[in-house]
Design a protein around this motif. Structure first.
Motif, PDB file in Angstrom:
ATOM      1  N   ARG A  29      30.199  -9.496  43.891  1.00  0.00           N
ATOM      2  CA  ARG A  29      28.949  -9.461  44.491  1.00  0.00           C
ATOM      3  C   ARG A  29      29.096  -9.245  45.884  1.00  0.00           C
ATOM      4  NH1 ARG A  29      27.256 -14.465  46.549  1.00  0.00           N
ATOM      5  NH2 ARG A  29      25.074 -14.008  46.536  1.00  0.00           N
ATOM      6  N   ASN A  30      27.739  -8.514  46.495  1.00  0.00           N
ATOM      7  CA  ASN A  30      27.766  -8.652  48.018  1.00  0.00           C
ATOM      8  C   ASN A  30      27.222  -9.875  48.408  1.00  0.00           C
ATOM      9  OD1 ASN A  30      28.977  -5.813  48.089  1.00  0.00           O
ATOM     10  ND2 ASN A  30      26.893  -4.993  47.305  1.00  0.00           N
ATOM     11  N   TYR A  31      27.564 -10.170  49.814  1.00  0.00           N
ATOM     12  CA  TYR A  31      26.888 -11.318  50.345  1.00  0.00           C
ATOM     13  C   TYR A  31      26.996 -11.216  51.938  1.00  0.00           C
ATOM     14  CZ  TYR A  31      31.724 -12.963  51.362  1.00  0.00           C
ATOM     15  OH  TYR A  31      33.256 -12.801  51.682  1.00  0.00           O
ATOM     16  N   MET A  32      26.057 -11.709  52.607  1.00  0.00           N
ATOM     17  CA  MET A  32      26.160 -11.557  54.194  1.00  0.00           C
ATOM     18  C   MET A  32      26.934 -12.674  55.026  1.00  0.00           C
ATOM     19  SD  MET A  32      24.531  -8.697  54.450  1.00  0.00           S
ATOM     20  CE  MET A  32      24.335  -8.791  56.244  1.00  0.00           C
ATOM     21  N   THR A  33      27.354 -12.134  55.847  1.00  0.00           N
ATOM     22  CA  THR A  33      27.959 -13.014  56.890  1.00  0.00           C
ATOM     23  C   THR A  33      27.517 -12.522  58.334  1.00  0.00           C
ATOM     24  OG1 THR A  33      29.917 -11.595  57.317  1.00  0.00           O
ATOM     25  CG2 THR A  33      30.032 -13.113  55.641  1.00  0.00           C
ATOM     26  N   LYS A  34      28.054 -13.468  59.334  1.00  0.00           N
ATOM     27  CA  LYS A  34      27.542 -13.035  60.481  1.00  0.00           C
ATOM     28  C   LYS A  34      28.472 -11.796  61.022  1.00  0.00           C
ATOM     29  CE  LYS A  34      31.288 -16.059  62.506  1.00  0.00           C
ATOM     30  NZ  LYS A  34      31.727 -16.966  63.526  1.00  0.00           N
ATOM     31  N   ASN A  35      29.005 -11.328  60.416  1.00  0.00           N
ATOM     32  CA  ASN A  35      30.019  -9.997  60.698  1.00  0.00           C
ATOM     33  C   ASN A  35      29.426  -9.084  59.790  1.00  0.00           C
ATOM     34  OD1 ASN A  35      31.847 -11.239  62.718  1.00  0.00           O
ATOM     35  ND2 ASN A  35      32.847 -12.256  61.144  1.00  0.00           N
ATOM     36  N   GLY A  36      28.272  -9.191  58.882  1.00  0.00           N
ATOM     37  CA  GLY A  36      28.045  -8.225  58.264  1.00  0.00           C
ATOM     38  C   GLY A  36      28.124  -8.440  56.821  1.00  0.00           C
ATOM     39  N   GLN A  37      27.856  -7.355  56.019  1.00  0.00           N
ATOM     40  CA  GLN A  37      27.946  -7.505  54.365  1.00  0.00           C
ATOM     41  C   GLN A  37      29.215  -7.309  54.100  1.00  0.00           C
ATOM     42  OE1 GLN A  37      25.221  -5.907  51.462  1.00  0.00           O
ATOM     43  NE2 GLN A  37      26.686  -4.545  51.190  1.00  0.00           N
ATOM     44  N   GLN A  38      29.877  -8.452  53.317  1.00  0.00           N
ATOM     45  CA  GLN A  38      31.077  -8.468  52.501  1.00  0.00           C
ATOM     46  C   GLN A  38      31.106  -8.557  51.201  1.00  0.00           C
ATOM     47  OE1 GLN A  38      33.812  -8.924  54.506  1.00  0.00           O
ATOM     48  NE2 GLN A  38      32.703  -8.905  56.245  1.00  0.00           N
ATOM     49  N   PHE A  39      32.170  -8.257  50.363  1.00  0.00           N
ATOM     50  CA  PHE A  39      32.167  -8.004  48.984  1.00  0.00           C
ATOM     51  C   PHE A  39      32.941  -9.153  48.389  1.00  0.00           C
ATOM     52  CE2 PHE A  39      33.846  -6.345  45.077  1.00  0.00           C
ATOM     53  CZ  PHE A  39      32.693  -6.478  44.366  1.00  0.00           C
TER      54      PHE A  39
END
Length: 233
Positions: free
Chosen positions: A37-47
């Motif tokens: 799944r995709n998730y958001m971090t302070k560096n943007g979207q991660q998978f």
């Protein structure tokens, strides 16, 4: 030539919807474990990569080995809500340590890997000492519901069943990929639980069903409770 146990354990047998119901895992959760799944971090979207690798990309069904993995993972994800990417990192480390793509389905995980897994999770996230102990205790309990062969591979899963009063039932049913095409059955009989539930729903008395199949009433009740609860899941 017949399939070896290892082939059977890794054969696509279980539709995702059946696997989620057998294990009482929400369908959406199971699909996230399978697809990532995709998730958001302070560096943007991660998978976050999938936690469970199906045996064949051309088939959507899970293997028995995948059922074992999901059975164990439910604690980390559902009870402790550890992020998928952190669980994936811990699994990758354990896989490398044990040189296997499916460490959760091997007895080595029960004997040597459980502490290592919990410690790895601790290093990745802020888990309290009480949280570590709680996670370990529940994981140990889940691992007692698994039967292993002489090679240390998981061969049977005794699904967790609760009575209508909420009491956990003992090992009266199991899922074995070598028996009844991997369907849940009454332990030691090969009788599928859905057959019992169908008879009961058709109006047969519990005592009569037990007599007809040479089972105890406790076994018949366990089959009915299992089918009733997972059908309602």
């Amino acid at each position: 030539m017949g399939l070896t146990d290892t082939n059977i354990q890794n054969t696509p047998l279980y539709p995702v919807v059946n696997a989620s119901r057998y294990l009482r895992i929400p369908l959406g959760t199971m699909q996230a474990w399978l697809r990532g799944r995709n998730y958001m971090t302070k560096n943007g979207q991660q998978f976050s990569q999938p936690l469970i690798q199906r045996p064949n990309k051309d088939f959507s069904q899970l293997s028995f080995t995948n059922l074992i993995e999901a059975h164990v993972l439910r604690v980390i994800r559902q009870d402790h809500n550890i992020r998928l990417d952190k669980v994936r990192t811990a699994l990758d480390y354990i896989s490398k340590e044990f040189s296997t793509p499916h460490p959760l389905a091997q007895i080595e995980f029960q004997t040597d890997g459980l502490d290592l897994f919990v410690e790895t999770i601790e290093h990745l996230v802020n888990v309290s000492r009480a949280g570590q102990l709680a996670m370990k205790d529940v994981l140990k309990h889940l691992l007692t519901r698994i039967e292993w062969d002489e090679h240390g591979l998981a061969t049977r899963l005794f699904p967790i069943i609760h009575s209508p009063k909420g009491e956990e039932i003992g090992k009266l049913l199991y899922i074995d990929p070598r028996i009844s095409f991997g369907r849940p059955t009454i332990a030691g009989t090969g009788i599928p639980t859905d057959v019992i539930a169908d008879l009961y729903n058709a109006g047969d008395e519990i005592e009569a069903i037990a007599d007809d199949y040479s089972c105890t009433q406790a076994q018949i009740l366990a089959a009915i409770w299992f089918e009733t609860s997972y059908a309602a899941a």
